[in-house]
Design a protein around this motif. Sequence first.
Motif, mmCIF file in Angstrom:
data_model
loop_
_atom_site.group_PDB
_atom_site.id
_atom_site.type_symbol
_atom_site.label_atom_id
_atom_site.label_comp_id
_atom_site.label_asym_id
_atom_site.label_seq_id
_atom_site.Cartn_x
_atom_site.Cartn_y
_atom_site.Cartn_z
ATOM 1 N N GLY A 97 -34.133 23.726 22.085
ATOM 2 C CA GLY A 97 -33.788 23.615 23.495
ATOM 3 C C GLY A 97 -33.588 22.179 23.940
ATOM 4 O O GLY A 97 -32.637 21.860 24.664
ATOM 5 N N LYS A 98 -34.478 21.298 23.498
ATOM 6 C CA LYS A 98 -34.374 19.898 23.904
ATOM 7 C C LYS A 98 -33.149 19.215 23.308
ATOM 8 O O LYS A 98 -32.475 18.427 23.976
ATOM 9 N N VAL A 99 -32.870 19.523 22.039
ATOM 10 C CA VAL A 99 -31.798 18.820 21.341
ATOM 11 C C VAL A 99 -30.423 19.424 21.624
ATOM 12 O O VAL A 99 -29.452 18.703 21.866
ATOM 13 N N VAL A 100 -30.337 20.756 21.602
ATOM 14 C CA VAL A 100 -29.039 21.426 21.679
ATOM 15 C C VAL A 100 -28.717 21.926 23.087
ATOM 16 O O VAL A 100 -27.588 21.777 23.567
ATOM 17 N N LEU A 101 -29.704 22.532 23.751
ATOM 18 C CA LEU A 101 -29.411 23.195 25.020
ATOM 19 C C LEU A 101 -29.297 22.243 26.202
ATOM 20 O O LEU A 101 -28.481 22.461 27.102
ATOM 21 N N LEU A 102 -30.126 21.196 26.248
ATOM 22 C CA LEU A 102 -30.128 20.323 27.426
ATOM 23 C C LEU A 102 -28.751 19.735 27.747
ATOM 24 O O LEU A 102 -28.350 19.718 28.917
ATOM 25 N N PRO A 103 -27.995 19.245 26.755
ATOM 26 C CA PRO A 103 -26.646 18.755 27.098
ATOM 27 C C PRO A 103 -25.762 19.844 27.704
ATOM 28 O O PRO A 103 -24.959 19.575 28.601
ATOM 29 N N PHE A 104 -25.913 21.073 27.226
ATOM 30 C CA PHE A 104 -25.140 22.181 27.794
ATOM 31 C C PHE A 104 -25.573 22.470 29.226
ATOM 32 O O PHE A 104 -24.736 22.768 30.090
ATOM 33 N N LEU A 105 -26.874 22.391 29.502
ATOM 34 C CA LEU A 105 -27.357 22.652 30.861
ATOM 35 C C LEU A 105 -26.821 21.618 31.841
ATOM 36 O O LEU A 105 -26.527 21.940 32.998
ATOM 37 N N ARG A 278 -24.019 37.039 31.977
ATOM 38 C CA ARG A 278 -22.849 37.186 31.117
ATOM 39 C C ARG A 278 -22.044 35.896 31.050
ATOM 40 O O ARG A 278 -21.621 35.460 29.977
ATOM 41 N N LEU A 279 -21.845 35.262 32.204
ATOM 42 C CA LEU A 279 -21.083 34.020 32.227
ATOM 43 C C LEU A 279 -21.798 32.911 31.473
ATOM 44 O O LEU A 279 -21.177 32.115 30.764
ATOM 45 N N PHE A 280 -23.118 32.843 31.624
ATOM 46 C CA PHE A 280 -23.890 31.818 30.926
ATOM 47 C C PHE A 280 -23.773 32.005 29.421
ATOM 48 O O PHE A 280 -23.564 31.038 28.676
ATOM 49 N N ILE A 281 -23.918 33.238 28.943
ATOM 50 C CA ILE A 281 -23.833 33.504 27.507
ATOM 51 C C ILE A 281 -22.452 33.161 26.972
ATOM 52 O O ILE A 281 -22.318 32.481 25.949
ATOM 53 N N ASP A 282 -21.411 33.608 27.667
ATOM 54 C CA ASP A 282 -20.042 33.325 27.205
ATOM 55 C C ASP A 282 -19.779 31.827 27.156
ATOM 56 O O ASP A 282 -19.161 31.312 26.215
ATOM 57 N N SER A 283 -20.259 31.117 28.163
ATOM 58 C CA SER A 283 -20.050 29.673 28.212
ATOM 59 C C SER A 283 -20.819 28.968 27.108
ATOM 60 O O SER A 283 -20.319 28.012 26.485
ATOM 61 N N LEU A 284 -22.045 29.430 26.810
ATOM 62 C CA LEU A 284 -22.852 28.835 25.752
ATOM 63 C C LEU A 284 -22.188 29.048 24.389
ATOM 64 O O LEU A 284 -22.138 28.120 23.560
ATOM 65 N N VAL A 285 -21.706 30.260 24.137
ATOM 66 C CA VAL A 285 -21.027 30.537 22.868
ATOM 67 C C VAL A 285 -19.807 29.623 22.699
ATOM 68 O O VAL A 285 -19.573 29.058 21.628
ATOM 69 N N GLU A 286 -19.044 29.482 23.752
ATOM 70 C CA GLU A 286 -17.862 28.606 23.705
ATOM 71 C C GLU A 286 -18.247 27.158 23.451
ATOM 72 O O GLU A 286 -17.621 26.447 22.667
ATOM 73 N N HIS A 287 -19.320 26.722 24.112
ATOM 74 C CA HIS A 287 -19.792 25.341 23.951
ATOM 75 C C HIS A 287 -20.238 25.071 22.512
ATOM 76 O O HIS A 287 -19.856 24.065 21.915
ATOM 77 N N LEU A 288 -21.013 25.977 21.953
ATOM 78 C CA LEU A 288 -21.553 25.758 20.608
ATOM 79 C C LEU A 288 -20.478 25.891 19.536
ATOM 80 O O LEU A 288 -20.603 25.312 18.451
ATOM 81 N N ALA A 289 -19.426 26.641 19.817
ATOM 82 C CA ALA A 289 -18.336 26.807 18.839
ATOM 83 C C ALA A 289 -17.608 25.491 18.586
ATOM 84 O O ALA A 289 -16.976 25.317 17.542
ATOM 85 N N THR A 290 -17.706 24.562 19.548
ATOM 86 C CA THR A 290 -17.020 23.275 19.394
ATOM 87 C C THR A 290 -17.925 22.214 18.791
ATOM 88 O O THR A 290 -17.504 21.072 18.621
ATOM 89 N N ARG A 291 -19.185 22.572 18.513
ATOM 90 C CA ARG A 291 -20.139 21.594 18.001
ATOM 91 C C ARG A 291 -20.265 21.683 16.478
ATOM 92 O O ARG A 291 -20.090 22.731 15.908
#
Length: 291
Positions: A97-105, A278-291
Amino acid sequence: MRVFVAIAESGSFVAGGKALGLTRSAAGKAIARLEAQLETRLFNRTTRSVALTRDGYGFYERCAQILQDIEEAEASIRQNFSSPSGVLRLSVPETWGKVVLLPFLKHTLATWPRLDIEVNFTDRVVDLVAEGFDLSLRLGNLPKDSQLIARTVQRIRPHLFASPDYLASSGVPGVPEDLRLHQRLIYGLSPQTADWTLFTAGNENVVVEGHSRIRFDSGEAICAAAVAGLGIAFLPAFLVARYVAEGTLVPVLPESGGAPLSMNVVYPNRKHLPAKVRLFIDSLVEHLATR
């Protein structure tokens, strides 16, 4: 219900009423009617403060959810999916969460100004329904009898890393079997967690056994220990990327790695998934696909 929630959140009949365009008197009468209908007191009132009673607190949590569901139902009819609102509560593994999720948040808060987010950082498996979470991120597969829905958002594969100083003093392993002669930094305090299973480039698996003199219950601590030259770490890339970029850690046996693990977003099995989830999940999947 709206008046009650407004007063509960503002802590004031005046402020709560004002938020809905009502006078203090009108807000007070609405609450009096609600308390009479429920046959219970919802607020403890003094001349200086307004506080929820025990019944009031439980009723507030249900009312806030109901009003949020109504808003999302209206939004779905208007097809207004682009700007979720309300509070999103999620639980995530602490280090990931600290390393991967915080930039997305950071990106999420800037994109959706009407959405508030509450994050619980823990490696404990939370009870989503009982503890009131909208979703959680979990590493690994769900039990077969789980009533939850899981969607994979990222594949994580651990690899071997060590500091240049450690390798200079202890030698560079040439094959996985050489690891038995090295100081391995083990995750987990149980003796049963000492073995490493590596898959080579030819997809052959090698189990690395042997005594380890030091164990940790934190991936971040293992990473710090490896940087300090205490031994070889077996960690996912997201934990060590910064140190590899700096040169304080280098890959060891880069053609070998552990079995891929799934990072899953998990949420209750609902007929109508809230738009914000649903929007949060879709956005997270899209974000991580580019990492």
